[in-house]
Design a protein around this motif. Structure first.
Motif, PDB file in Angstrom:
ATOM      1  N   UNK A  63       0.989  -1.112  -0.057  1.00  0.00           N
ATOM      2  CA  UNK A  63      -0.039  -0.029   0.021  1.00  0.00           C
ATOM      3  C   UNK A  63       0.831   1.414   0.141  1.00  0.00           C
ATOM      4  N   UNK A  64       1.742   1.450  -1.229  1.00  0.00           N
ATOM      5  CA  UNK A  64       2.685   2.551  -1.187  1.00  0.00           C
ATOM      6  C   UNK A  64       1.873   3.835  -1.362  1.00  0.00           C
ATOM      7  N   UNK A  65       1.096   3.775  -2.197  1.00  0.00           N
ATOM      8  CA  UNK A  65       0.151   5.113  -2.404  1.00  0.00           C
ATOM      9  C   UNK A  65      -0.590   5.580  -1.149  1.00  0.00           C
ATOM     10  N   UNK A  84      14.576   4.567   4.804  1.00  0.00           N
ATOM     11  CA  UNK A  84      15.452   5.432   4.770  1.00  0.00           C
ATOM     12  C   UNK A  84      15.032   6.993   4.733  1.00  0.00           C
ATOM     13  N   UNK A  85      14.118   7.319   4.055  1.00  0.00           N
ATOM     14  CA  UNK A  85      13.394   8.575   3.713  1.00  0.00           C
ATOM     15  C   UNK A  85      12.845   9.048   4.606  1.00  0.00           C
ATOM     16  N   UNK A  86      11.817   8.218   5.342  1.00  0.00           N
ATOM     17  CA  UNK A  86      11.004   8.821   6.331  1.00  0.00           C
ATOM     18  C   UNK A  86      10.879   8.130   7.717  1.00  0.00           C
ATOM     19  N   UNK A  87      11.546   7.125   7.923  1.00  0.00           N
ATOM     20  CA  UNK A  87      11.862   6.282   9.104  1.00  0.00           C
ATOM     21  C   UNK A  87      10.462   6.174   9.975  1.00  0.00           C
ATOM     22  N   UNK A  88       9.369   5.742   9.323  1.00  0.00           N
ATOM     23  CA  UNK A  88       8.077   5.884   9.840  1.00  0.00           C
ATOM     24  C   UNK A  88       7.458   4.356   9.926  1.00  0.00           C
ATOM     25  N   UNK A  89       8.262   3.195   9.504  1.00  0.00           N
ATOM     26  CA  UNK A  89       7.751   2.116   9.367  1.00  0.00           C
ATOM     27  C   UNK A  89       8.083   1.042  10.249  1.00  0.00           C
ATOM     28  N   UNK A  90       7.016   0.054  11.018  1.00  0.00           N
ATOM     29  CA  UNK A  90       7.682  -1.153  11.861  1.00  0.00           C
ATOM     30  C   UNK A  90       7.292  -2.460  11.044  1.00  0.00           C
ATOM     31  N   UNK A 125      11.131  -5.590  -0.734  1.00  0.00           N
ATOM     32  CA  UNK A 125      12.188  -5.339   0.116  1.00  0.00           C
ATOM     33  C   UNK A 125      13.295  -4.129  -0.544  1.00  0.00           C
ATOM     34  N   UNK A 126      13.126  -3.592  -1.735  1.00  0.00           N
ATOM     35  CA  UNK A 126      13.821  -2.325  -2.229  1.00  0.00           C
ATOM     36  C   UNK A 126      12.950  -0.896  -1.771  1.00  0.00           C
ATOM     37  N   UNK A 127      11.515  -1.068  -2.155  1.00  0.00           N
ATOM     38  CA  UNK A 127      10.490   0.026  -2.227  1.00  0.00           C
ATOM     39  C   UNK A 127      10.679   0.539  -0.614  1.00  0.00           C
ATOM     40  N   UNK A 128      10.157  -0.679   0.318  1.00  0.00           N
ATOM     41  CA  UNK A 128      10.084  -0.364   1.699  1.00  0.00           C
ATOM     42  C   UNK A 128      11.282   0.207   2.391  1.00  0.00           C
ATOM     43  N   UNK A 129      12.436  -0.558   1.826  1.00  0.00           N
ATOM     44  CA  UNK A 129      13.718   0.079   2.460  1.00  0.00           C
ATOM     45  C   UNK A 129      13.724   1.197   2.153  1.00  0.00           C
ATOM     46  N   UNK A 130      13.619   1.866   1.011  1.00  0.00           N
ATOM     47  CA  UNK A 130      13.583   3.423   0.649  1.00  0.00           C
ATOM     48  C   UNK A 130      12.837   4.242   1.377  1.00  0.00           C
TER      49      UNK A 130
END
Length: 316
Positions: free
Chosen positions: A76-78, A120-126, A112-117
């Motif tokens: 659910x990137x968008x 790195x950008x937002x630091x708001x994922x668990x 693994x690539x997109x969530x890692x980015x």
């Protein structure tokens, strides 16, 4: 030849004193530069970092500290980017509110690539150590993982305890107005608290049933209890909000309860016993399943009123 010797001696003495002068000048400048460098380092060390995810960053010890966990899916990137706009433009006074997106283990190479980015950008994922699910223990894994995730092992750390006074579980189709949420919590206890929208919809008694999964909040001591108690571990499956209410009841917890109805409600359409017209005292609106419902809700609450005029854009 004899007359040249005094000139040579004079030249040597002049050169010696000139070199000595340069050494003294260099020493003075070195001291000044070193002092300036130390001052700069001091200033930098006392400058708050906007990327610091510690609950104490940019926050007073007197502020209410709230963690909002939005349970969602890795793909659910968008929706995540949209919700970052929604919550990133809210600045509740007297509170530190951290909004995190919560999901289970990644299973695809693109994730693994997109969530890692994103991290790195937002630091708001668990990312929880679980298999993605809705009603088979994801909520338990979320709450029970937090004490270890947020435990500070640095003896010299100034991070406050508890890291958060309150922790919320909510969904990605809920919209919380953070100022109103914070205001509703100011006079409430910070221990043994169970807060939300009481189910069933006609009920106003928070001690009979349970709080809706649209968004319920508990105090930090209950987060620790969930990690330590055998009651939640032995009852993981079932509608997650009802199951959570069962834990609270069986464990004789949640002596302090707050029913936020009708400041929390479902979107007005289609009309049901759980819906309510949009109104100013709203804390949360649920079931925003499409863009149209989101836009109607955001327009009602005038969320773009603070847009500053600029020559760079023209929005009629």
């Amino acid at each position: 030849m004899k007359s040249a010797r005094p000139d040579r001696r004079s030249f040597i003495l002049s050169s010696f004193f000139f070199i000595l002068f340069l050494c003294v000048l260099a020493s003075i400048n070195e001291v000044r530069f070193d002092s300036l460098l130390k001052f700069g380092q001091c200033a930098l060390s006392n400058t708050p970092s906007s990327n610091n995810s510690s609950p104490s960053a940019n926050s007073s010890l007197d502020d209410i500290r709230i963690l909002i966990g939005i349970l969602t899916l890795p793909d659910q990137y968008n929706r995540r980017h949209f919700l970052r706009l929604i919550y990133g433009t809210q600045t509740p006074a007297g509170a530190r509110v951290d909004v995190k997106f919560v999901f289970c283990n990644l299973t695809k190479e693109d994730q693994k690539v997109l969530v890692a980015l994103e991290i790195m950008r937002y630091d708001d994922i668990i990312i929880l150590d679980c298999k993605e699910n809705m009603n088979k223990g994801k909520t338990y894994t979320y709450f029970s993982s937090l004490p270890e995730m947020l435990r500070d092992t640095d003896e010299n750390s100034t991070t406050p305890y508890p890291p958060y006074h309150y922790v919320m579980k909510t969904d990605d189709d809920s919209y919380f107005r953070l100022n109103n949420l914070v205001d509703s919590l100011r006079e409430l206890p910070r221990e043994d608290l169970y807060y939300g929208y009481v189910i069933p919809c006609p009920s106003m008694d928070p001690f009979v049933h349970y709080m809706s999964g649209m968004g319920y909040l508990i105090s930090w001591d209950l987060v620790e209890w969930i990690r330590e108690s055998e009651i939640p571990k032995n009852h993981l499956e079932g509608p997650e909000d009802k199951t959570f209410g069962d834990w609270i009841r069986e464990g004789h917890r949640g002596k302090n309860r707050f029913n936020a109805k009708w400041s929390m409600y479902n979107f007005p359409e289609p009309a049901t016993g759980c819906t309510h017209e949009l109104w100013p005292d709203t804390i949360a609106v649920h079931l925003l399943k499409n863009q149209e419902k989101w836009i109607r809700t955001l327009k009602y609450f005038n969320v773009t009123d603070n847009l500053k005029p600029s020559k760079l854009y023209h929005i009629p």
